[in-house]
Design a protein around this motif. Structure first.
Motif, mmCIF file in Angstrom:
data_model
loop_
_atom_site.group_PDB
_atom_site.id
_atom_site.type_symbol
_atom_site.label_atom_id
_atom_site.label_comp_id
_atom_site.label_asym_id
_atom_site.label_seq_id
_atom_site.Cartn_x
_atom_site.Cartn_y
_atom_site.Cartn_z
ATOM 1 N N SER A 42 -8.459 -12.839 5.483
ATOM 2 C CA SER A 42 -8.016 -11.528 5.963
ATOM 3 C C SER A 42 -6.995 -11.680 7.085
ATOM 4 C CB SER A 42 -9.225 -10.751 6.471
ATOM 5 O OG SER A 42 -8.793 -9.682 7.279
ATOM 6 N N GLN A 52 0.869 -1.192 0.000
ATOM 7 C CA GLN A 52 0.000 0.000 0.000
ATOM 8 C C GLN A 52 0.898 1.232 0.000
ATOM 9 O OE1 GLN A 52 -2.755 0.680 3.316
ATOM 10 N NE2 GLN A 52 -4.223 1.577 1.887
ATOM 11 N N GLU A 82 3.627 0.330 2.644
ATOM 12 C CA GLU A 82 3.537 -0.576 3.804
ATOM 13 C C GLU A 82 3.200 -1.943 3.240
ATOM 14 O OE1 GLU A 82 0.367 0.162 6.652
ATOM 15 O OE2 GLU A 82 1.015 -1.513 7.908
#
Ligand SMILES: Nc1nc2c(ncn2[C@@H]2O[C@H](COP(=O)(O)O[C@H]3[C@@H](O)[C@H](n4cnc5c(=O)[nH]c(N)nc54)O[C@@H]3COP(=O)(O)O)[C@@H](O)[C@H]2O)c(=O)[nH]1
Length: 784
Positions: free
Chosen positions: A570, A543, A556
């Motif tokens: 997730s 990101q 990141e």
């Protein structure tokens, strides 16, 4: 037989009888030395023999008749070999000295009867036969017949004349005489033997008595003896000290007369009479007070003692001080079954009680409930305020739970901040039982929610007490039959507690099977996560991180798990599980290696040499003793410039063991690695602590950024964080920037670094490269 011959024989008989009397009078048996005793016995019998032979009846010239063979045969029978040999030798010597026609027969009449007497004694001994009158008479007869046989050896002209003259006394008188003298000797021998045995037993008894007294006297136990009326007969030294009286003073007294300075036993005189009557052994543990006032736990045993004939003599009592043993037993019991911090029963004791309850409730059909109570955010208190305060809170919570339930209910601590309350007898109707259980749980919840005053021992400057608030999450499992095992009941309440946590904490939930399924699902995920690295199912998403004025700063890295069946899992679902299980260590290493690999790629590309990759480091990972070495090893192996690496830590991580953490951060800093404080504003870090950390950047948590334009509180928090970072000389970056308005607000307030969906979601490296290419290398500010 003429008168003088008759008198000679009478005289002989008297001498024979005197043998027993003299032997007895001389007490030869008391001579210990057997050789001397045999010698004296032999001489005595020998002298009697000489006397007998001196008063003989001369049947014919050189032919003498007396009772010598009776004497020597009895000597052989009663006194043994040596005395018989001595006496026999003396008598034979005399006979040889006298000489005459009967010299051979006279000598044989000593030798053969003496030998027969000795042989007869051996046979009796070997066959263990009693020497009764009949055997003695038979023995006498045998001797006389043998003597008559010897007389046949006399010269022919005398042989029948002599035999004819003596046959009557030999056959009719001498056997009787042998028997009578033998009976006297036997009686004396038996009496001497009994006397000897008695003396020996007396000695033995004395020895054993003194041994017993010595033994009993030296024992530390209190030992006393009473007669059947309850009067003391004796005691040992320990008892003397205990009552403050000597044994002599105590003798004859009863307990009531002992001046009240002590109470020997809780067993009253009445009870003692019962023990004496029943003859049973009585045992009990009792606390007694010593004259010096000390309280001692005695294990007292009372037992009657009887004579050999069964007569009851009295009662003996032995009291042992078991205070220390009991205290050790209690201690072991406490350690094994109680929690040392709160003094509540521990898991083992709970399991015992639960097992018991499950078994009994199956019989009485009544419902019971198990509450699993977990404190919310306890770890944060422990991490931030230290274990001492954590312990204070646990002790206070334990007391409050205990106060909220009935005396018969059980409250236990399983460990950490986990408590269990076992509530029994909630009735036979499930709905009512559930209702009551909920009311009790609510009472516990409210009690735990009351503020706590915890003392701050470490900080002497500050106020010594701190008010603390705490909430619990309570899971309830209702049970009534042994269809459910104790483990299952605990598990169900645990699942219900997780439901309470999931419902936002500070809540009460009854066990719901759906929650259990979710937990089992987690367990399955964890099992599969073990294989994820090897199976190549993990991937890093990037990101972008942008500076309004300087352009792209790097990215990141955020972990993604592509499960072959579940699809993309997730990190919110698997990172906590990996942290709990320790699996985050190998996973974290893989993330670092992958990030460094990408940094190496960027190092070799134009305009990317200053880009940094931010890597999330979990608490467990950072706490690893060799974390610094691991990072260094990866940097070396990937051959990257450490300046490209930025590690993101969270506030809670750095608050525990601050000095150790700072030291670790400094060592990594020296390698060239930067630190960013992730999720800043959500933790409890104090300014003084923050100042000491070698940070490069504060990262404003996305929860504040989300409503930054609508919520004045969030806006104020963000402004404060920006000002703080400025005053501490840290960079500041905002995460979760999704709108231009948020970006504008941040920029206007002095934060020019962003990360968020406004620029890009986390994406695979290929997409990230496309994104970067589509942006201007020198990122053009989008603000107007
Ligand atoms: N120890 C490690 N923790 C890791 C690692 N990778 C991720 N994580 C942690 O998992 C949590 C969830 O991460 P993720 O689902 O990837 O969420 C991150 C972003 O996707 C999300 N984000 C970013 N911008 C926005 C936005 O504009 N809106 C919005 N709703 N979400 C956004 O925020 C998460 C950023 O996480 P972080 O900066 O770390 O706080 C999360 O806690 C990760 O830390 C790993 O490798 N190791």
């Amino acid at each position: 037989m003429d008168t003088s011959s008759f008198i000679a024989l009478l005289y002989n008989a008297a001498l024979l009888i005197s043998l027993g009397v003299i032997y007895d009078a001389l007490k030869l048996e008391s001579i210990k030395n057997k050789k001397i005793r045999d010698l004296i016995s032999g001489l005595l019998v020998g002298m009697l023999g000489l006397a007998v032979m001196n008063t003989s009846w001369e049947l014919a010239p050189g032919m003498f008749f007396d009772t010598r063979w009776v004497l020597i045969s009895l000597c052989g029978l009663f006194f043994g070999l040596i005395p018989t040999l001595i006496a026999g030798a003396m008598m034979v010597a005399l006979r040889l000295h006298i000489g005459g026609a009967g010299i051979l027969v006279g000598s044989l009449c000593v030798i053969i009867p003496g030998s027969l007497g000795y042989i007869f004694a051996i046979i009796l001994k070997r066959k263990n036969l009693q020497l009764d009158w009949f055997k003695l008479y038979s023995f006498g007869m045998l001797i006389q017949i043998t003597v008559l046989g010897c007389m046949l050896l006399m010269p022919e002209h005398l042989r029948f004349k002599v035999i004819g003259a003596v046959i009557q006394p030999v056959i009719f008188v001498f056997p009787v005489c042998t028997m009578l003298v033998g009976l006297i000797l036997r009686r004396q021998r038996d009496r001497r033997k009994s006397e000897y045995d008695l003396t020996e037993s007396q000695k033995l008894l004395n020895r054993e008595q003194s041994l017993m007294r010595g033994l009993i006297g030296s024992l530390p136990d209190l030992i006393s003896f009473k007669d059947v009326q309850g009067r003391y007969l004796g005691c040992n030294h320990a008892f003397e000290q205990y009552v403050g009286l000597t044994e002599q003073e105590l003798k004859g007294k009863m307990d009531q007369e002992l001046k009240g300075n002590f109470k020997p036993s809780d067993i009253t005189g009445l009870d003692e009479q019962e023990i004496i009557a029943s003859g049973k052994v009585y045992s009990q543990d009792e606390w007694v007070v010593y004259p010096d006032g000390s309280k001692v736990l005695h294990e007292t045993i009372k037992k009657t003692f009887d004579g050999l004939d069964g007569t009851r003599y009295g009662l003996m009592s032995v009291s042992r001080d078991i205070t220390e043993r009991q205290s050790h037993e209690d201690q072991i019991q406490r350690l094994a079954f109680y929690d040392s911090l709160t003094q509540l029963p521990n898991r083992r004791m709970l399991q015992d009680r639960l097992q018991l309850m499950v078994t009994t409730s199956s019989r009485d059909e009544r419902f019971n409930a198990l509450f699993f109570i977990d404190l919310d955010h306890f770890k944060t208190l422990n991490d931030t305020k230290g274990h001492n305060m954590g312990d204070q809170l646990l002790i206070a919570v334990a007391a409050r739970i205990q106060d909220s339930v009935r005396g018969e209910d059980i409250v236990a601590r399983l460990g950490g901040d986990e408590f269990v309350a076992l509530i029994s007898n909630l009735g036979e109707d499930e709905a009512t039982a559930g209702h009551v259980a909920e009311k009790v749980a609510e009472k516990i919840r409210l009690s735990i929610c009351q503020p706590y005053k915890l003392s701050i021992k470490e900080n002497v400057d500050a106020n010594n007490e701190m008010t603390f608030h705490c909430t619990p999450s309570i899971g309830i499992s209702l049970f009534k039959s042994n269809l459910t095992s104790p483990d299952e009941i605990l598990k169900q309440a645990d699942v219900a507690m997780y439901q309470a946590k999931a419902a936002g904490r500070n809540a009460i939930r009854f066990f719901d099977p759906a929650m259990q399924i979710a937990l089992e699902e987690n367990a399955a995920i964890l099992a599969e996560l073990h294989q994820a690295i090897d199976n190549g199912e993990l991937e890093l998403y990037y990101q972008i991180q942008i500076d309004e004025t300087k352009g792209i700063q790097g990215a990141e890295v955020l972990l993604r798990w592509f499960h072959p069946i579940r699809g993309m899992v997730s990190p919110l679902d698997f990172i906590p599980l990996a942290e709990e299980s320790g699996l985050i260590i190998p996973i974290g290493r893989w993330v670092l290696e992958s990030a460094c690999h990408q940094l190496k790629v960027w190092e070799n590309m134009p305009n990317r040499e200053n880009w940094q990759i931010s890597v999330n480091v979990s608490a467990l990972q950072f706490k690893q003793e060799n974390f610094v070495e691991t990072v260094q090893e990866i940097i070396v192996s990937k051959n990257i410039n450490p300046r490209g690496l930025k590690l993101e830590l969270t506030e809670s991580m750095v608050l525990e063991n601050v000095d150790v953490i700072i030291e670790k951060m400094q060592r990594l800093n020296q390698l060239g690695i930067d630190f960013s404080m992730d999720d800043f504003g959500t933790g409890y870090s104090s300014l003084s602590c923050l100042k000491r950390l070698p940070l490069k950047q504060l990262k404003i948590d996305q929860s504040f950024v989300r409503d930054i334009t609508t919520d004045p509180d969030d806006a104020a928090i963000v402004q404060t964080i920006i000002n703080l970072s400025r005053s501490l000389n840290y960079d500041v970056i905002a995460e979760g920037v999704e709108t231009q308005e948020q970006r504008q607000f941040l920029f206007n307030n002095g934060c020019s670094q962003y990360q968020g969906y406004l620029f890009s979601r986390p994406v695979p490296i290929t997409e990230f490269e496309e994104l970067v290419s589509s942006m201007s290398v020198n990122f053009a500010p989008a603000l107007n």
